[in-house]
Design an enzyme around this catalytic site. Sequence first.
Site, mmCIF file in Angstrom:
data_model
loop_
_atom_site.group_PDB
_atom_site.id
_atom_site.type_symbol
_atom_site.label_atom_id
_atom_site.label_comp_id
_atom_site.label_asym_id
_atom_site.label_seq_id
_atom_site.Cartn_x
_atom_site.Cartn_y
_atom_site.Cartn_z
ATOM 1 N N GLN A 71 44.421 73.368 38.522
ATOM 2 C CA GLN A 71 44.260 73.718 39.940
ATOM 3 C C GLN A 71 45.204 72.885 40.798
ATOM 4 O OE1 GLN A 71 40.402 72.660 41.414
ATOM 5 N NE2 GLN A 71 40.574 73.820 43.306
ATOM 6 N N GLY A 72 46.167 73.532 41.456
ATOM 7 C CA GLY A 72 47.139 72.840 42.292
ATOM 8 C C GLY A 72 46.777 72.916 43.758
ATOM 9 N N TYR A 73 45.875 72.057 44.194
ATOM 10 C CA TYR A 73 45.450 72.002 45.591
ATOM 11 C C TYR A 73 45.946 70.713 46.267
ATOM 12 C CZ TYR A 73 42.155 75.986 45.766
ATOM 13 O OH TYR A 73 41.578 77.230 45.785
ATOM 14 N N SER A 74 45.382 69.560 45.830
ATOM 15 C CA SER A 74 45.623 68.286 46.511
ATOM 16 C C SER A 74 47.092 67.854 46.414
ATOM 17 C CB SER A 74 44.747 67.180 45.913
ATOM 18 O OG SER A 74 43.384 67.450 46.134
ATOM 19 N N GLU B 128 33.743 75.996 42.729
ATOM 20 C CA GLU B 128 33.884 74.632 42.232
ATOM 21 C C GLU B 128 32.683 73.775 42.618
ATOM 22 O OE1 GLU B 128 37.338 71.241 41.995
ATOM 23 O OE2 GLU B 128 37.188 72.381 43.853
ATOM 24 N N SER C 14 43.764 67.961 37.367
ATOM 25 C CA SER C 14 43.039 67.809 36.102
ATOM 26 C C SER C 14 43.601 68.745 35.041
ATOM 27 C CB SER C 14 41.543 68.110 36.305
ATOM 28 O OG SER C 14 40.984 67.252 37.264
ATOM 29 N N GLU D 236 32.167 62.432 51.778
ATOM 30 C CA GLU D 236 32.276 62.410 53.240
ATOM 31 C C GLU D 236 32.454 63.815 53.801
ATOM 32 O OE1 GLU D 236 33.050 58.504 51.564
ATOM 33 O OE2 GLU D 236 33.927 60.469 51.133
#
Length: 397
Positions: A132-135, A250, A167, A381
């Site tokens: 998963q390429g998000y952050s 997720e 990951s 948070e």
Amino acid sequence: MDFKFSAEDEAFRAEFSSWLKANLPKAGKSDDGADFMSEGTADDWKRRIEWHKKMHAGGWVGISWPKEYGGRGATLTQQIIYNEELAKVDSPMLVNGLGIMLVGPTIIHWGTEEQKKKHIPKILSADELWCQGYSEPGAGSDVASLQTRAVEEGDYFIVNGQKVWTSDAHHADMCILLVRTDPEAPKHKGISYILVDMHSPGVTVRPLVQITGDANFNEVFFEDVKVPKKNLIGEKNQGWQVAITTLMFERSGIGGGRDMMGQVKELVELAKSVRSNGHTAWEDTSVRQKLGGFACEAAALRYTGFRQLTRRLKGLPPGPEGSVLKLCTSELNLRMNKFAMEMLGPYSQMEFKAPHALDKGKWSYRMLASRALTIAGGTSEIQHNIIGERVLMLPKG
């Protein structure tokens, strides 16, 4: 709420339980019970692939997915039973967790028929492993600030940028990638959701070694990577909607897929084996009270999951339980592992698999690993903000 399962559901339970009894590897879990996020050795990974292939051959992967795409079309209650039976036998992990938990359901919901037929069967069989390429380094919890660019060139997008904390990128064949396709649009607009072949020229994966010593998170660099336009999921510049769908799967998967009571029972066994001042930790009233509190929280999480299940069985959309489960599960996991360190005393300083370590040192590994879940899938948070602002309708500070 009716907690009884139907005769059909119990028949499903009996069938799966019988299959597990006949097929579960005799060696049991390959990671010595360290943590479900443990990378393990190359041999561990090979055993997990073999177990995944066996599960798939038996028809026990992606059981709730439509039959036309290789699933069993199982009901929501049968998915709960499935997870319960796996937990009972302490089953080894499958190898394509992100593909099964996130990618497959998203493609089923948003993908074209061509995309579904191409990818869904391979996700189930683990012939395609996904990440998963998000952050990004400057876009973590605020994913919409991402800067990875995709520029159109003929029948392709040309991708340049960097992702981080990816990951299983070192194992992955494919990646769900968020890219900015309109830099002039507001930050939640102008984002597209594309599928990238990780073996493409210009893709570089660098491991990030964690405090546990594992390196299953990675940095991924994209340098002039060509991605066919047919790999676009949903509409161009409307990828945020698709991304939110993936995040919902997720968060509910992270929070709703784990029975924390098993970990409580492990803590009880630890308390009965650790000795201090001539008696076991279990004989200490304050220790038993602490463990009783953990058991109550674990039970509350289980019933919260049933509340979410009830909503969906009634045809209602998922409620706030996903964020609640994700937040509370990850925080409870962290607190339980910290308490294990307190009970172990000096033994807590021994590393995983160190000689003379109690429980093979798995609790020190778990404690070091447990912070990751309070970050992955949306930080604690962020979950507090979602619950406070969108559920409780509290004013923004």
